[in-house]
Design an enzyme around this catalytic site. Structure first.
Site, short mmCIF file in Angstrom:
data_model
loop_
_atom_site.label_atom_id
_atom_site.label_comp_id
_atom_site.label_asym_id
_atom_site.label_seq_id
_atom_site.Cartn_x
_atom_site.Cartn_y
_atom_site.Cartn_z
N SER A 28 0.81 -1.22 0.00
CA SER A 28 0.00 0.00 0.00
C SER A 28 0.84 1.27 0.00
CB SER A 28 -0.92 -0.07 1.21
OG SER A 28 -1.80 1.01 1.24
N ASP A 34 -3.57 6.20 -2.92
CA ASP A 34 -2.37 5.64 -2.30
C ASP A 34 -1.77 4.61 -3.26
OD1 ASP A 34 -4.19 3.59 -1.95
OD2 ASP A 34 -3.41 3.01 0.01
N ALA A 73 -11.06 8.23 8.06
CA ALA A 73 -10.65 9.58 7.70
C ALA A 73 -9.51 9.53 6.67
CB ALA A 73 -10.20 10.32 8.95
ZN ZN Z 1 -3.77 1.08 0.31
#
Ligand code: ZN
Ligand code: 16G
Length: 536
Positions: free
Chosen positions: A65, A278, A383
């Site tokens: 990630s 991301d 969030a």
């Molecule tokens: Zn991610």
């Protein structure tokens, strides 16, 4: 792929000592990439067992990630596209932690424990992000799945949500076709149809253009593929940060934590509407340059997961009114799930203005997803930009499968197909947000002003030697251990107006996180600093 023979993607043997233990955390297994080949191999084997147990497709996603490119990780996905069942997280941990000598016995014990039904539908579906250690780990996964003779599908470089989507599609052929194309066209077609039956208000200030920070990750190639199916007159996307260093000074996590513009975004240029993915494109953060006298300031104004959630719930509630007016007896239960990181203003707005009591759960998608699944329409967002909407079977029957003349209900049905209900998806969420902004005719100013304004907030990472001594309760908002710290937090918080704070151990890094809110930026920073001292 033993511990002793663990070999990195550059071909060096990187032996893993017998006493080095790993655990399946909120992000699966995630470490420096050189540790991962034997872990991925064993995880794919565990996935193949799970596949045989359920006679279904099970997913394996190779990604770290938003972590730096030298890291990698592996995470397993259950048949409906959900996170792995908790008992199986324990199995995975046991298998990975076995020494080479213990492995055969551990494996035999596990194979005995699970009952295998029919197996013709069992398969392991594996995807990876753009990290250079990915292909080597894909090979490790293939070898792991082969141990138990389970079919292996390498779906290549995909976003994490695409892998989740593919797993569900393999198991539920009516859901979508289990290919990249199946995913792109299901989402793009729903977006186009929704566009057609949405009338933009006459005085609309909506701009069909977004500048996207791809975090130099998988979002760049895959979102380009998806957008090939959407005419640029409907939505124009300008791509930035496509092929430099992954997650370096950019990406949704960087923007959220630093509250700064990512690399290659300038504070002076007119860049009204920007969004950030991301590295594996399961998080979405909208932002724009913050208005400031200082033209050098790189500060970003964030439209984070909370802002997205409130926007979406406002829209869904409005579409649903039509149904509630015509069928007052059979209500669809609408819920919204947040974590302690949700901005206090958003929680108050949902409670007081929308009349919905938000559910607060511990950090981590599985907790949010599970709580949201209790509703017919369950909206959840962290969030940090990870979130989606999940729909019940009742919703499916009443809204998606019952033909209706009602435009709001047809819009709701299409909206539910733009969204990727298996997991938070930056691409699908971006399209959903654009559809809603256009529906209301909103600019970024409108989005900022017409809902709620964030209270100032700060997040601080504090390195610690052993984060396991920190124990929380009350959805992570109260520290029960070490004894005494919570009292100090309460005392500090009481010194400020409109304040709120908590300290929790990270589930992904060896740090504790301090979160604080207060009435002014200055007070927030002060409160954050004093809480940092409490932990140090
Ligand atoms: Zn991610
Ligand atoms: C993982 C979680 C994410 C959570 C983050 C918190 C999933 C798929 N991802 O990335 O939801 O916000 O961890 O990290 O569950 P932390 O425990 O370090 O704050």
């Amino acid at each position: 792929y033993s511990r002793a023979g663990n070999t990195t993607h550059s071909g060096n043997v990187h032996a893993i000592q017998d006493d080095e233990k790993f655990s399946y955390g909120t992000a699966g297994f995630r470490f420096k990439s050189e540790k991962l080949p034997f872990i991925v191999f064993r995880c794919a084997y565990v996935a193949s067992l799970r596949a045989r147990q359920l006679n279904s497709a099970i997913g394996v996603m190779i990604t770290a990630s938003h972590n730096p490119s030298c890291d990698n990780g592996v995470k397993l996905v259950d048949p409906s596209g959900d996170m792995l069942n908790e008992q199986w997280e324990i199995y995975a941990t046991e298998v990975v932690n076995a020494t080479d000598a213990e492995l055969p016995a551990a494996v035999r014990a596990l194979e005995k424990q699970i009952s295998v039904g029919k197996t013709q539908l069992s398969r392991v579906v594996c995807g990876m992000d753009t990290r250079c250690s990915g292909p080597c780990l894909m090979n490790a996964a293939r070898a792991g799945a082969a141990l138990f003779n389970v079919q292996f599908d390498d779906i290549g470089v995909v976003s994490t949500p695409m892998l989740h989507y593919a797993v569900k599609a393999f198991n539920e052929p009516k859901f979508a076709e289990p290919t990249h194309d199946g995913y792109y066209s299901a989402i793009a077609d729903s977006f186009k149809k929704l566009y057609e039956i949405t009338e933009e208000p006459k005085d609309s200030r909506y701009q069909p253009k977004v500048i996207v920070d791809c975090a130099n990750g998988v979002g760049a190639p895959r979102f380009r593929n998806l957008l090939e199916r959407i005419p640029s007159s409907l939505l124009e996307v300008e791509f930035r940060n496509e092929s430099e260093e992954l997650n370096q000074g950019c990406g949704a996590d960087f923007v959220k934590i630093s509250q700064k513009l990512p690399a290659n975004f300038s504070p002076t240029a007119a860049e009204p509407k920007c969004a950030s993915f991301d590295g594996d494109a399961d998080r979405l953060m909208y932002f724009r340059a913050k208005a400031s006298e200082n033209s050098e300031s790189n500060d970003a104004e964030l439209f984070d997961g909370d802002k997205i959630a409130v926007l979406i719930v406002t829209y869904i509630r409005e579409q649903l009114k039509d149904y509630e007016n015509s069928t007052p007896m059979e209500r669809l239960r609408l819920g919204i799930v947040q974590t302690a990181y949700a901005n206090g203003s958003s929680t108050r707005y949902i409670r007081e203005k929308l009349g919905i009591e938000p559910i607060i759960v511990p950090t981590g998608v599985k907790h949010l997803h599970e709580a949201a699944s209790e509703f017919d329409i369950g909206i959840y967002f962290e969030a940090n930009g990870h979130g989606t909407v999940v729909f019940s079977e009742i919703f499916d029957r009443i809204i998606r499968r019952t033909p209706t003349e009602s435009l709001p209900l047809r819009r709701l049905a299409l909206f539910s197909r733009v969204i990727n209900e298996t997991v938070g998806d930056a691409f699908a969420d971006l399209l959903a947000v654009e559809a809603v902004l256009r529906h209301y005719g909103w600019s970024m100013d409108d989005w900022a002003e017409k809902l709620y304004r964030d209270v100032p907030n700060v997040q601080i990472k504090v390195p610690v030697i052993d984060r396991s001594i920190f124990k929380t309760t009350n959805a992570e908002q109260t520290l029960v251990k070490p004894v005494g710290i919570q009292k100090m937090i309460d005392t500090d918080v009481a010194k400020y107006n409109n304040s709120r704070a908590f300290i929790r151990p990270s589930g992904t890094e060896n740090i504790v996180r301090v979160y604080a809110e207060a009435d002014t930026v200055e007070n927030t920073l002060q409160l954050g600093k004093s809480l940092e001292q409490v932990v140090l």
